[in-house]
Design an enzyme around this catalytic site. Structure first.
Site, PDB file in Angstrom:
ATOM      1  N   CYS A  75       5.835  -2.949   1.249  1.00  0.00           N
ATOM      2  CA  CYS A  75       4.775  -2.805   2.241  1.00  0.00           C
ATOM      3  C   CYS A  75       4.654  -3.997   3.193  1.00  0.00           C
ATOM      4  CB  CYS A  75       3.445  -2.547   1.551  1.00  0.00           C
ATOM      5  SG  CYS A  75       3.020  -3.720   0.269  1.00  0.00           S
ATOM      6  N   HIS A  87      -1.899  -5.471   5.796  1.00  0.00           N
ATOM      7  CA  HIS A  87      -1.235  -6.756   5.588  1.00  0.00           C
ATOM      8  C   HIS A  87      -1.104  -7.449   6.942  1.00  0.00           C
ATOM      9  CE1 HIS A  87      -0.699  -5.541   1.581  1.00  0.00           C
ATOM     10  NE2 HIS A  87       0.586  -5.323   1.521  1.00  0.00           N
TER      11      HIS A  87
END
Lengths: 348, 348, 348, 348
Positions: free
Chosen positions: B149, B241
């Protein structure tokens, strides 16, 4: 009767001022006898003038003091400046002119070519510029500054690396909300969020670091030649600036050499036994997931810097994390340690 | 009656599986008809087998499906793998051997020399290795993986920089808690804190990026020669993120050239009009304090990557921030986009 | 060309105003054609005058509007007031005098004896006081208000209990930071903390609830006789006010009767099919740990109130939790639903 | 050589055990010489067996101790039980049978009819049941328990109200994550959220409070007749349970009388000068927005309970907030204070 040296705090009612008041409570050498603030608070008791926002209760010994104007008259020789940058320049200079020693946490004089940007563990020799400062400015007093809260954490952590020849460093900060004062960061901005911008912070880190780690010949300063790139972020943490660092070193030390340098790092404040100096200014934490702000920031009274996760960097030589207490080692405690050093060296 | 292509989700009751179920609800091409999970859930209704932890309600169309074993028999041709790395290798291979196309979010096959680590905007040509994969392994089916990710956010953001010749990059991540699944990160660890360690994450980012941005000659892959150093941190953010990047580029483009590259960046998924492809895969946010996880992560259905704060880097050439949705673009959405690309190219 | 009814938003650049702009984007009946703000923003594009702080992008259709003064001239008939209480009284009355229908989210007119404090699901009959309002005040227009954000969540949840005869209730709120606007709550106050005080909130909840649940005879209002005690707290949650309720009921219904009342609760907006009305205004969540702000607040477009954990109260009869979206159902959405009701009933 | 009384901690490696280790570091009367844990840790150094999760470093004096089995043989007379409820019953009884005094933080024996549920400020007379306990069970030792962490905060705060005749109370808690141990609450559940459910907590608060405030005749206990309704919520706070209380009192005291009762409240531990007893067990904070967990929980070493916002309740008589440190006053500190009381009274 107290034998302690009377000191004053300018801007005593604000957040930084409160940190000075808290840090100096029970200080073995210094005793706050003077709290200066803006006119609208003059004449009030400190306890009435101040919305105390720190954990715990306001120290009793300061609570009853009467707030004074920020004027040299009647103020003790040593004053700590916790004033807003907007007003600090003129007032600090007025105190210095009137013979006071001003330990300033404001950014205003930090980059002046005749003002020490002092970190006692790193550049205590920078105090040698003070004679030139007094002479050039015609002051009987003097001004000494401490760095920005993120700069000091980084420079302290770089201290043990300096002998290896720091060439380049790329750093990313994750900074606590307390660094922005009060009300500071809006909760709507930072709750469960990161704000990847802190005004002027990157520039301050990049410039101040080069001055701090640079040389002083008694007349002025030469910047350290290292290249430094800083990216500054605000994270939802109360206290403690955490910094991710990748560093390139000239002499290519081994991991064991770096670890030994960190663990053996000690400096003037430790040798002099200054009361606010931590036994070891830089402490390596061997656990794989440390340092962490909430768990480590209060250790060593917030005066040490914690380093962890030293590991090879695929781009430079080493990468690691460092953490320091932004309102203690990065503000009030830094200024007080500066005063302790000057006292120990007979400069006040 | 539905004309959509039936698909299955392996590991459908776990957190990643739930993200697949949510992302595929109302998908125009695909319809979940098969939910596979571990034996103790086999035979139950999906709604009974699953502790639904995502915001909003469980999609009705999947709630009533009966959970199957993770066995190829009876499963649709296309299956998405949301399985734990601990069990994924064998089961994914079993499906590929039995003729299925496995779109895997697990890390297990990502670095295999004959398995595409696919980001449709960056390396759609890597699918050309599939013929070799099938032949070498004797499979009638195939396995295609999507990156970790944090890797995908970084590589997508680096996409527009690739034509300038990426030489070196130093990156620091600030990663959301949802990246760790459920129960994942303990609240005692992350509340008002940062944890500067995520197991194997730095290694994954460094290796996967070089493969993704590297070349494929139809038989195997050549890594991109860039040097990359990653430092990975967990921050108290729910989704998204955020990555701080400093990058060195061979051709020394101007700011205008970089901005134009970002704003003009488009690729195969956009040309093919894949249903999950964002109109623009990389979006520049001009505000000085963006991107921010909580405010920007849900934009463009979580499928774009947001870049901001492009500014000169004193050490390399440019520094900037990038942000992407870790459970959408970084997991379920990535896998689904891979399947869409393969469908559009006649590979399934 | 749009067939939608033009509407205006007064105080459109502030946080509440932004919520109106967001909520009304793509509204099937209403179209914002007028954005009013304070003088210093008059003449600017809405996109220039506004620091957009909501997740996602500013709606394009409003971004290009030119900000007007908050004056009736040129404003559409229907205006939503998102103004600060400090200025709302006079301006709202000026609009009403000039013939406009003012749907106000400000607290200023809520407790006036001739102004409806409207919750369409609970007291649509209170609109019958408008004739008296217009007559007494000599207005060709009219003012209708919606409750405080915590009040509406509580009153909606109490709606199904009303037939059982509500005698007493003790409630404690856990309110989101978005309820305080921007910058609102300082992060230094609320990060990893609870602030057990919200100015005037307890008084508002106690008074407004009695008016809303009370009777209207076309000339004025009679308070509901229930006793209500509210304790209001701010918690570090972004959106969604959660309320713990203990209630004493006259007719002592069984658990099954209460559950049936909740699940069968429907009212005028549902019968009229108002576009912003949720299919079911009060939704019972059977899971033992729900409702939860972060997971449930966005369901039903933020327009329903969620009830959970109905269980016997050792002091009164029943205790339960309720949750509602404070900036949607508790502000912008409430006002818009009020306007929809008035439109459907021919009152605008 | 130490003159301190040796004590043991059962379940010393877990979170509650760590709180005992931290709280007893530097205790003037007691010294930990025995750390008991489950078999898989037996024989290891405490520092190796324990993942230390508390802020600061593990106390050196305990770090080097060797972990023992939780068996009476070789254990000191006084043992603190920090064991999981799953195993506590049998082991605690084994120690009591073998002559030890067990101060237990586990819930297992709290409601037993011959076991004191002790809060030294409230019911030190309940220790009179110990003779009957020993006799009935044939033990040469004894078991004394402290309440659940939320119960003790509430009961301490109710202490000053007891003389006015407490009839009914409705309370809602906002409890810290540390109350759930480690890993405890998942960050995905509690980040920017409230979880309105804590298993069995409401029942514990309701039952335990009636026992604690009830009477003891030396043979057993009579519950206090008050009615109590508790609603328990988990909030994203690290330490400190905050409780909103509405209380009905028989004698209808004035605000001045209630304030005087709180401010004058003192009890056995204060009279005896027990080392862990705060100078004042219940402290009223006059600021309008206090107590607050993050700002107040560490005051008085976490051993006092803080009350604020006393104001009339429209339903009952008074409402107020109270706050206490759940892992100190609500766990380790409570048990240690119980031991100090017993020592001072010659019961150990």
């Amino acid at each position: 009767m107290s034998e302690r040296i009377p000191v004053g705090v300018l801007g005593a009612t604000g957040m930084v001022g409160q940190h000075f008041v808290k840090f100096l409570a029970n200080h073995p050498w210094f005793e706050i006898t003077f709290v200066g603030a803006s006119e609208r608070n003059t004449g009030k008791k400190y306890s009435e003038a101040t919305s105390w926002r720190l954990p715990g209760a306001m120290p009793e010994t300061v609570a009853h003091l009467t707030v004074s104007e920020c004027k040299p008259k009647g103020a003790p020789h040593i004053v700590f400046s916790a004033m807003d940058a907007a007003v600090a320049t003129e007032i600090e200079q007025e105190f210095a002119k009137a013979g006071h020693t001003v330990l300033s946490n404001s950014r205003n004089h930090r980059m002046e070519p005749d003002v020490p940007l002092l970190v006692p563990e790193l550049n205590s020799d920078h105090l040698s510029v003070l004679a030139a400062q007094k002479k050039a400015r015609g002051w009987s007093g003097q001004i000494v500054t401490n760095p920005n809260c993120s700069t000091i954490v980084l420079t302290m952590a770089l201290g043990p690396f300096a002998p290896f020849g720091i060439q380049r460093a790329v750093v990313t900060t994750m900074q606590a909300i307390s660094g922005a004062g009060y009300p500071g960061v809006a909760s709507m901005d930072i709750t469960a969020n990161v704000v990847p911008y802190i005004g002027s912070e990157e520039e301050k880190m990049e410039m101040e670091t080069q001055k701090i780690l640079g040389a002083c010949d008694g007349r002025g300063f030469t910047n350290h030649p290292m290249q430094l790139s800083a990216s500054c972020n605000r994270v939802p943490v109360v206290d403690g600036h955490l910094i991710s660092v990748s560093v390139e070193l000239e002499s290519k030390p081994s991991e064991a050499e770096v670890r030994a340098a960190i663990e053996g790092f000690t400096a003037t404040p430790q040798k002099l036994g200054l009361p606010s100096a931590p036994a070891r200014p830089v402490i390596y934490l061997p656990q794989q997931d440390r340092p962490q702000p909430r768990r480590d920031v209060e250790r060593e009274n917030g005066m040490a810097v914690f380093v962890g996760r030293l590991r090879p960097c695929p781009v430079f030589d080493w990468k690691f994390l460092c953490l320091g207490h932004n309102t203690v080692r990065g503000a009030a405690g830094a200024s007080v340690l500066n005063a302790e050093l000057m006292k120990a060296q007979g400069l006040v």
